[in-house]
Design a protein around this motif. Structure first.
Motif, PDB file in Angstrom:
ATOM      1  N   ASN A 166       0.818  -1.221   0.000  1.00  9.33           N
ATOM      2  CA  ASN A 166       0.000   0.000   0.000  1.00  9.33           C
ATOM      3  C   ASN A 166       0.852   1.272   0.000  1.00  9.33           C
ATOM      4  O   ASN A 166       0.311   2.372   0.017  1.00  9.33           O
ATOM      5  N   GLY A 167       2.181   1.123  -0.020  1.00  6.53           N
ATOM      6  CA  GLY A 167       3.069   2.273  -0.129  1.00  6.53           C
ATOM      7  C   GLY A 167       3.231   3.084   1.140  1.00  6.53           C
ATOM      8  O   GLY A 167       3.836   4.154   1.110  1.00  6.53           O
ATOM      9  N   GLY A 168       2.735   2.591   2.265  1.00  2.71           N
ATOM     10  CA  GLY A 168       2.797   3.362   3.499  1.00  2.71           C
ATOM     11  C   GLY A 168       3.950   3.027   4.407  1.00  2.71           C
ATOM     12  O   GLY A 168       4.153   3.689   5.437  1.00  2.71           O
ATOM     13  N   HIS A 169       4.732   2.011   4.040  1.00  7.59           N
ATOM     14  CA  HIS A 169       5.828   1.577   4.910  1.00  7.59           C
ATOM     15  C   HIS A 169       6.968   1.066   4.041  1.00  7.59           C
ATOM     16  O   HIS A 169       6.744   0.358   3.057  1.00  7.59           O
ATOM     17  N   LEU A 170       8.189   1.421   4.413  1.00  3.93           N
ATOM     18  CA  LEU A 170       9.374   1.007   3.669  1.00  3.93           C
ATOM     19  C   LEU A 170      10.126  -0.058   4.461  1.00  3.93           C
ATOM     20  O   LEU A 170      10.388   0.105   5.654  1.00  3.93           O
ATOM     21  N   TRP A 171      10.443  -1.153   3.782  1.00  4.78           N
ATOM     22  CA  TRP A 171      11.307  -2.187   4.339  1.00  4.78           C
ATOM     23  C   TRP A 171      12.686  -2.039   3.716  1.00  4.78           C
ATOM     24  O   TRP A 171      12.805  -1.937   2.491  1.00  4.78           O
ATOM     25  N   ALA A 172      13.724  -2.025   4.526  1.00  2.00           N
ATOM     26  CA  ALA A 172      15.079  -1.843   4.014  1.00  2.00           C
ATOM     27  C   ALA A 172      16.019  -2.830   4.697  1.00  2.00           C
ATOM     28  O   ALA A 172      15.824  -3.177   5.868  1.00  2.00           O
ATOM     29  N   ALA A 173      17.018  -3.271   3.969  1.00  2.00           N
ATOM     30  CA  ALA A 173      17.936  -4.277   4.497  1.00  2.00           C
ATOM     31  C   ALA A 173      19.368  -3.774   4.464  1.00  2.00           C
ATOM     32  O   ALA A 173      19.741  -2.938   3.639  1.00  2.00           O
ATOM     33  N   HIS A 174      20.161  -4.304   5.367  1.00  2.00           N
ATOM     34  CA  HIS A 174      21.596  -4.006   5.384  1.00  2.00           C
ATOM     35  C   HIS A 174      22.343  -5.313   5.615  1.00  2.00           C
ATOM     36  O   HIS A 174      21.818  -6.264   6.189  1.00  2.00           O
ATOM     37  N   GLY A 175      23.561  -5.335   5.121  1.00  2.00           N
ATOM     38  CA  GLY A 175      24.388  -6.527   5.246  1.00  2.00           C
ATOM     39  C   GLY A 175      25.720  -6.277   4.598  1.00  2.00           C
ATOM     40  O   GLY A 175      26.391  -5.284   4.905  1.00  2.00           O
ATOM     41  N   THR A 192       8.391   8.599   5.420  1.00  2.00           N
ATOM     42  CA  THR A 192       7.643   7.374   5.667  1.00  2.00           C
ATOM     43  C   THR A 192       8.331   6.534   6.733  1.00  2.00           C
ATOM     44  O   THR A 192       9.556   6.614   6.901  1.00  2.00           O
ATOM     45  N   PRO A 193       7.585   5.721   7.485  1.00  2.00           N
ATOM     46  CA  PRO A 193       8.223   4.802   8.432  1.00  2.00           C
ATOM     47  C   PRO A 193       9.091   3.791   7.694  1.00  2.00           C
ATOM     48  O   PRO A 193       8.783   3.393   6.565  1.00  2.00           O
ATOM     49  N   VAL A 194      10.177   3.363   8.325  1.00  2.00           N
ATOM     50  CA  VAL A 194      11.063   2.377   7.714  1.00  2.00           C
ATOM     51  C   VAL A 194      11.435   1.334   8.759  1.00  2.00           C
ATOM     52  O   VAL A 194      11.661   1.668   9.925  1.00  2.00           O
ATOM     53  N   THR A 195      11.463   0.090   8.343  1.00  2.00           N
ATOM     54  CA  THR A 195      11.905  -1.008   9.200  1.00  2.00           C
ATOM     55  C   THR A 195      13.186  -1.586   8.627  1.00  2.00           C
ATOM     56  O   THR A 195      13.223  -1.974   7.447  1.00  2.00           O
ATOM     57  N   SER A 196      14.229  -1.632   9.447  1.00  3.76           N
ATOM     58  CA  SER A 196      15.522  -2.157   9.008  1.00  3.76           C
ATOM     59  C   SER A 196      15.604  -3.656   9.289  1.00  3.76           C
ATOM     60  O   SER A 196      15.268  -4.114  10.384  1.00  3.76           O
ATOM     61  N   LEU A 197      16.053  -4.397   8.309  1.00  2.00           N
ATOM     62  CA  LEU A 197      16.242  -5.831   8.427  1.00  2.00           C
ATOM     63  C   LEU A 197      17.711  -6.166   8.167  1.00  2.00           C
ATOM     64  O   LEU A 197      18.350  -5.541   7.323  1.00  2.00           O
ATOM     65  N   HIS A 198      18.216  -7.165   8.888  1.00  2.00           N
ATOM     66  CA  HIS A 198      19.630  -7.534   8.765  1.00  2.00           C
ATOM     67  C   HIS A 198      19.758  -8.833   7.983  1.00  2.00           C
ATOM     68  O   HIS A 198      19.238  -9.872   8.397  1.00  2.00           O
ATOM     69  N   LEU A 199      20.441  -8.777   6.844  1.00  2.00           N
ATOM     70  CA  LEU A 199      20.694  -9.952   6.025  1.00  2.00           C
ATOM     71  C   LEU A 199      21.963 -10.643   6.504  1.00  2.00           C
ATOM     72  O   LEU A 199      22.997  -9.994   6.688  1.00  2.00           O
ATOM     73  N   VAL A 200      21.895 -11.958   6.693  1.00  2.00           N
ATOM     74  CA  VAL A 200      23.023 -12.680   7.290  1.00  2.00           C
ATOM     75  C   VAL A 200      23.608 -13.745   6.367  1.00  2.00           C
ATOM     76  O   VAL A 200      24.622 -14.358   6.703  1.00  2.00           O
ATOM     77  N   ASP A 201      22.994 -13.984   5.218  1.00  2.00           N
ATOM     78  CA  ASP A 201      23.491 -14.967   4.262  1.00  2.00           C
ATOM     79  C   ASP A 201      24.028 -14.204   3.056  1.00  2.00           C
ATOM     80  O   ASP A 201      23.272 -13.514   2.370  1.00  2.00           O
ATOM     81  N   PRO A 202      25.327 -14.298   2.764  1.00  2.00           N
ATOM     82  CA  PRO A 202      25.903 -13.494   1.670  1.00  2.00           C
ATOM     83  C   PRO A 202      25.307 -13.790   0.303  1.00  2.00           C
ATOM     84  O   PRO A 202      25.424 -12.970  -0.611  1.00  2.00           O
ATOM     85  N   ARG A 203      24.655 -14.934   0.130  1.00  2.00           N
ATOM     86  CA  ARG A 203      24.002 -15.227  -1.151  1.00  2.00           C
ATOM     87  C   ARG A 203      22.817 -14.285  -1.376  1.00  2.00           C
ATOM     88  O   ARG A 203      22.446 -14.014  -2.525  1.00  2.00           O
ATOM     89  N   PHE A 204      22.249 -13.809  -0.277  1.00  2.00           N
ATOM     90  CA  PHE A 204      21.098 -12.904  -0.358  1.00  2.00           C
ATOM     91  C   PHE A 204      21.543 -11.525   0.113  1.00  2.00           C
ATOM     92  O   PHE A 204      21.173 -11.042   1.173  1.00  2.00           O
ATOM     93  N   TYR A 205      22.391 -10.938  -0.712  1.00  2.00           N
ATOM     94  CA  TYR A 205      23.014  -9.656  -0.402  1.00  2.00           C
ATOM     95  C   TYR A 205      22.063  -8.488  -0.642  1.00  2.00           C
ATOM     96  O   TYR A 205      22.328  -7.374  -0.208  1.00  2.00           O
ATOM     97  N   HIS A 206      20.963  -8.731  -1.354  1.00  2.00           N
ATOM     98  CA  HIS A 206      19.929  -7.734  -1.585  1.00  2.00           C
ATOM     99  C   HIS A 206      18.614  -8.217  -1.001  1.00  2.00           C
ATOM    100  O   HIS A 206      18.299  -9.415  -1.025  1.00  2.00           O
ATOM    101  N   LEU A 207      17.809  -7.272  -0.533  1.00  2.00           N
ATOM    102  CA  LEU A 207      16.501  -7.602   0.029  1.00  2.00           C
ATOM    103  C   LEU A 207      15.593  -8.245  -1.009  1.00  2.00           C
ATOM    104  O   LEU A 207      14.825  -9.155  -0.696  1.00  2.00           O
TER     105      LEU A 207
END
Length: 325
Positions: A166-175, A192-207
């Motif tokens: 719905n475009g009201g919330h941003l999900w973002a990842a770092h790793g 906009t609100p943003v939720t940070s997620l931590h990627l821990v598997d180098p194969r999934f370097y992008h969200l």
């Protein structure tokens, strides 16, 4: 200062310490002194032909062992099939490929777009930094208001940040590829609100390789790509009946790197029943062979940058898929 944006909305726009208002006007308005930002009435995407695509270097695990392995003819045929399929359900704009930028075909990594504002990427690796000026120029020429990311703040577009349906919330990842500090900076482009997620598997370097918000409040994701704290955040936002988890085999076949427009999902071929599970949720699924691009670390989603707003992109054909979270 007033900037024309999507009709029916007024948004705050912060530049330094100053706050301006982005005010909407009807498309037919001819008010002088106002800058009209692009607004699309149909789902609209940007693609880049694979004229110069190859695996010329190794900057992600998928490229290892694939140096100069993609067939340019096969890659073009696969890209053309995706382009034609996307044209069936959306408008598609093209940015010219540039020699010396083989990964420019993965144009979704170049920016995140909403309400006519484009947060432009600041690529981690020098090999991809050559793409920035070309995509930035295309977006500027198309009338988008650009939100720059400082060079020292690594951020890679829709590879790293995705809006919910719905475009009201941003999900973002770092790793391994992106700075966590970029999340708030990018979200400030739309306040906009943003939720940070931590990627821990180098194969999934992008969200976008392991997380795909879908129409109807569904989420397609690979839980093991995230740390425990991130999984808690995801589960708090998406109820169990809305979460569609993939297994490791499906994730490594790029099962989450999908394009979702209304009830349509376009994805690379996955050799499991993933398409069937999605269809059981009410989606119409098209699988395409995109193996040449998977050698470079991307699939359907990475090859198309969304330009239209979320209500336009996800609203089409959404009837029967349930309420959004």
């Amino acid at each position: 200062m007033t900037i024309v944006c999507c009709e029916g909305q007024t948004l705050p726009w912060k530049v330094g310490t100053q706050v301006f208002m982005i005010t909407t006007l009807p498309a037919s308005s001819s008010a002088s002194g106002l800058v009209s930002l692009p607004h699309f009435n149909r789902p609209t995407y940007l693609m880049c032909p694979p004229e110069w695509y190859d695996v010329d270097y190794v900057i992600n695990p998928w490229m290892a062992g694939n140096l100069h392995q993609p067939s340019r003819d096969t890659a073009f045929m696969q890209w053309k099939n995706l382009y034609q399929e996307l044209q069936r359900i959306a408008d598609v704009r093209l940015v010219h490929a540039r020699e010396g930028s083989p990964d420019m075909v993965f144009v979704a990594h170049a920016a995140v777009v909403l309400h006519g504002v484009a947060a432009v990427s600041s690529f981690t690796h020098p090999q991809r930094q050559t793409e920035e000026q070309h995509v930035r120029q295309w977006l500027e020429d198309a009338g988008f208001l650009l939100w720059a990311t400082p060079r020292e703040t690594c951020f890679e577009g829709e590879g790293d940040a995705l809006f919910d349906a719905n475009g009201g919330h941003l999900w973002a990842a770092h790793g391994v590829r992106t700075c966590k500090i970029s999340h708030r900076h990018v979200a400030d482009a739309w306040h906009t609100p943003v939720t940070s997620l931590h990627l821990v598997d180098p194969r999934f370097y992008h969200l976008d390789l392991c997380f795909a918000p879908l129409t109807g409040g569904y989420l397609l994701y690979f839980p093991e790509a995230f740390d425990a704290a991130s999984r808690v955040k995801i589960e708090a936002a998406y109820s169990a009946d809305k979460r569609i988890s993939v297994n490791e085999l499906e994730a490594t076949q790029f099962g989450c790197n999908v394009i979702n427009i209304g009830r349509d999902i376009v994805m690379g071929t996955v050799g499991t029943d993933l398409a069937k599970r999605l269809m059981e949720r009410g989606f119409d699924v098209t699988e395409l062979e995109l193996s040449e691009f998977q050698r470079g670390g991307g699939s359907a989603k990475a090859l198309a940058l969304r330009l239209s707003d979320m209500d336009v992109t996800h609203g089409a054909g959404a009837l029967g898929l349930g309420a959004q979270v």
